[in-house]
Design a protein around this motif. Structure first.
Motif, PDB file in Angstrom:
ATOM      1  N   ARG A 185       0.851  -1.210   0.000  1.00  0.00           N
ATOM      2  CA  ARG A 185       0.000   0.000   0.000  1.00  0.00           C
ATOM      3  C   ARG A 185       0.878   1.249   0.000  1.00  0.00           C
ATOM      4  O   ARG A 185       1.726   1.409   0.867  1.00  0.00           O
ATOM      5  CB  ARG A 185      -0.854   0.048   1.269  1.00  0.00           C
ATOM      6  N   HIS A 186       0.642   2.117  -0.967  1.00  0.00           N
ATOM      7  CA  HIS A 186       1.397   3.376  -1.019  1.00  0.00           C
ATOM      8  C   HIS A 186       0.639   4.379  -1.870  1.00  0.00           C
ATOM      9  O   HIS A 186      -0.296   4.018  -2.594  1.00  0.00           O
ATOM     10  CB  HIS A 186       2.790   3.143  -1.643  1.00  0.00           C
ATOM     11  N   SER A 187       1.051   5.636  -1.769  1.00  0.00           N
ATOM     12  CA  SER A 187       0.619   6.613  -2.780  1.00  0.00           C
ATOM     13  C   SER A 187       1.891   7.052  -3.485  1.00  0.00           C
ATOM     14  O   SER A 187       2.980   7.000  -2.915  1.00  0.00           O
ATOM     15  CB  SER A 187      -0.100   7.799  -2.127  1.00  0.00           C
ATOM     16  N   ASP A 188       1.762   7.474  -4.756  1.00  0.00           N
ATOM     17  CA  ASP A 188       2.951   7.896  -5.500  1.00  0.00           C
ATOM     18  C   ASP A 188       3.353   9.304  -5.045  1.00  0.00           C
ATOM     19  O   ASP A 188       2.505  10.082  -4.622  1.00  0.00           O
ATOM     20  CB  ASP A 188       2.652   7.897  -7.008  1.00  0.00           C
ATOM     21  N   VAL A 189       4.641   9.606  -5.163  1.00  0.00           N
ATOM     22  CA  VAL A 189       5.102  10.932  -4.734  1.00  0.00           C
ATOM     23  C   VAL A 189       5.174  11.902  -5.924  1.00  0.00           C
ATOM     24  O   VAL A 189       5.676  13.012  -5.801  1.00  0.00           O
ATOM     25  CB  VAL A 189       6.467  10.851  -4.003  1.00  0.00           C
ATOM     26  N   GLU A 211      -4.222   5.874  -2.134  1.00  0.00           N
ATOM     27  CA  GLU A 211      -3.461   4.659  -1.797  1.00  0.00           C
ATOM     28  C   GLU A 211      -3.811   3.534  -2.787  1.00  0.00           C
ATOM     29  O   GLU A 211      -4.970   3.373  -3.143  1.00  0.00           O
ATOM     30  CB  GLU A 211      -3.886   4.261  -0.387  1.00  0.00           C
ATOM     31  N   HIS A 212      -2.792   2.784  -3.192  1.00  0.00           N
ATOM     32  CA  HIS A 212      -3.031   1.652  -4.086  1.00  0.00           C
ATOM     33  C   HIS A 212      -2.006   0.559  -3.820  1.00  0.00           C
ATOM     34  O   HIS A 212      -1.016   0.783  -3.106  1.00  0.00           O
ATOM     35  CB  HIS A 212      -3.008   2.100  -5.561  1.00  0.00           C
ATOM     36  N   CYS A 213      -2.244  -0.607  -4.375  1.00  0.00           N
ATOM     37  CA  CYS A 213      -1.310  -1.722  -4.192  1.00  0.00           C
ATOM     38  C   CYS A 213      -1.491  -2.707  -5.348  1.00  0.00           C
ATOM     39  O   CYS A 213      -2.431  -2.565  -6.141  1.00  0.00           O
ATOM     40  CB  CYS A 213      -1.566  -2.423  -2.856  1.00  0.00           C
TER      41      CYS A 213
END
Ligand SMILES: COc1cc(/C=C/C(=O)SCCNC(=O)CCNC(=O)[C@H](O)C(C)(C)COP(=O)(O)OP(=O)(O)OC[C@H]2O[C@@H](n3cnc4c(N)ncnc43)[C@H](O)[C@@H]2OP(=O)(O)O)ccc1O
Ligand SMILES: O=C(O)CCC(=O)C(=O)O
Ligand SMILES: [Fe+2]
Length: 361
Positions: free
Chosen positions: A231-235, A289-291
């Motif tokens: 799980r993250h969001s892009d910067v 958020e995506h994965c």
């Protein structure tokens, strides 16, 4: 002696094989492992629980052939506010260019470990070219089932000289062909923030640096126990993502409670808002958020272009956004500090953006 699945039960032997020798998870996958090594087992709360998937929901698919038409522009801005993700079709990047960069991705990962290792952090001729596995193997408690090649664009000459011959021409062609689409999207999104002109200063702030990653997710023995990308969001400001026909990308819906699948649509590109644009828009546009889940039967690839501010840009809510009397939610941060903060920890959902939040308590 070549390692076998039996000798790789030792953690040190496994990291040596995957990370140091450059075999990546692709090398592990091709050994025909019957069970997932323990280093890749993620805690339940970090996996995608089937019960949390909203099967009926979907992110918008937007036809870009009339991109500056008022209705189309509104659907782009609405999607950026509500979903943070959408797909575009009838954009100006040709199917041939997309096909060539997908083939080049398979060609690069099909090279021997010895050849790919030449682009590892330790051996790469430049910091701008990096072959690796997982996300941050030093900081992660559990590794991710993904290998990648990351290519930061500095100049045509540098790309020609230092990017891997197996993919450099195709990645450059894909990146350059996407520029018109990137500019169309930014023009529309900026108009939605009362920014009517993207002058040179704004252009550097919004799209002053481009990074293209080639992601490879090999067949996984126990896909339900691990993740392809956590799980993250892009910067980035925006990400333009090409995926193949396999699927596995999930984005948050329902204010972060559930997951929505992003189905492959032939010829489409997935667009998502990154943290930089969430900050510039003072939270109006959402970096969601995506994965990516792992797959038990097919090798998957994806090719994101991260459209970013230049590393030395100061990031904070745009004056046009604050002019409406809204209080800034984010403080000024040097973009390269923001990116370093992201890269130095394991994926942790939406936490990266706290780095730029104004703490009112
Ligand atoms: C890999 O799996 C991923 C990746 C992602 C990526 C999502 C994005 O949104 S990428 C867009 C990032 N933006 C930019 O690259 C543009 C701005 N660039 C910069 O500011 C700089 O180029 C820099 C990235 C900060 C690197 O600057 P440099 O001076 O070279 O800094 P270092 O000290 O060498 O690096 C800092 C730290 O980051 C690690 N790192 C650097 N590049 C990468 C990379 N391409 N991939 C992974 N990690 C990288 C580097 O090792 C350093 O860590 P240390 O622990 O060694 O200090 C989303 C999801 C994924 O799964
Ligand atoms: O592979 C995908 O579909 C998405 C990958 C991703 O989120 C990333 O590289 O930042
Ligand atoms: Fe991402």
């Amino acid at each position: 002696m070549a390692p076998t699945s039996a000798t790789l039960t030792d953690s040190l032997a496994l990291t040596d094989f995957v990370i140091n020798q450059g075999h990546g998870v692709k090398g592990l996958s091709e050994m025909g492992l019957k069970t997932l090594p323990k280093e890749y087992i993620h805690p339940l709360e970090e996996r995608v629980d089937k019960a949390d998937i909203l099967p009926q929901a979907s992110i918008p698919v937007i036809d870009m052939s009339k991109w500056d038409d008022t209705e189309v522009a509104k659907s782009i801005c609405d999607a950026a506010e509500k979903w943070g993700f959408f797909q575009v079709v009838n954009h100006c990047v040709s199917l041939e260019v997309l096909g060539r960069v997908k083939a080049a991705t398979h060609r690069f990962f099909g090279l021997s470990a010895e050849e790919k290792k030449k682009y590892s952090k330790e051996l790469s001729p430049s910091n701008n070219v990096r072959f690796g596995t997982s996300f941050n193997t030093q900081a992660e408690k559990a590794l991710e089932w993904k290998d990648y090649l990351s290519l930061f664009y500095a100049s045509d000459d540098e790309s020609s000289a230092l990017w891997p011959p197996a993919c450099k021409d195709e990645v450059l062609e894909y990146m350059k062909s996407s520029e018109v689409l990137i500019k169309q999207l930014l023009q529309v999104l900026m108009k939605g923030l009362n920014v009517t002109e993207i002058d040179q200063t704004k252009e550097k702030l919004l799209m002053g640096s481009l990074r293209t990653n080639l992601n490879y997710y090999p067949i996984c023995p126990n896909p339900e126990l691990t993740v392809g990308v956590g799980r993250h969001s892009d910067v980035s400001t925006l990400t333009i993502l090409l995926q193949d026909d396999i699927g596995g990308l999930y984005v948050r819906g329902d204010e972060g409670q559930s997951w929505i699948h992003v189905p492959p649509v032939n010829g489409s590109l997935v667009i998502n808002i990154g943290d930089a644009l969430q900050i510039l828009s003072n939270g109006k546009y959402k970096s969601v958020e995506h994965c990516v889940i792992a797959n038990g039967s097919r090798n998957r690839i994806s090719v994101p272009i991260f459209v970013n501010p230049r590393p030395k840009e100061i990031l904070c809510p745009l004056p046009e956004v604050i002019a409406t009397g809204k209080k800034p939610v984010y403080k000024p941060v040097l973009y390269s500090d923001y990116v370093k903060h992201f890269f130095r920890k394991a994926h942790d959902g939406k936490k990266t953006i706290d780095f730029a939040k104004i703490n009112n308590s």
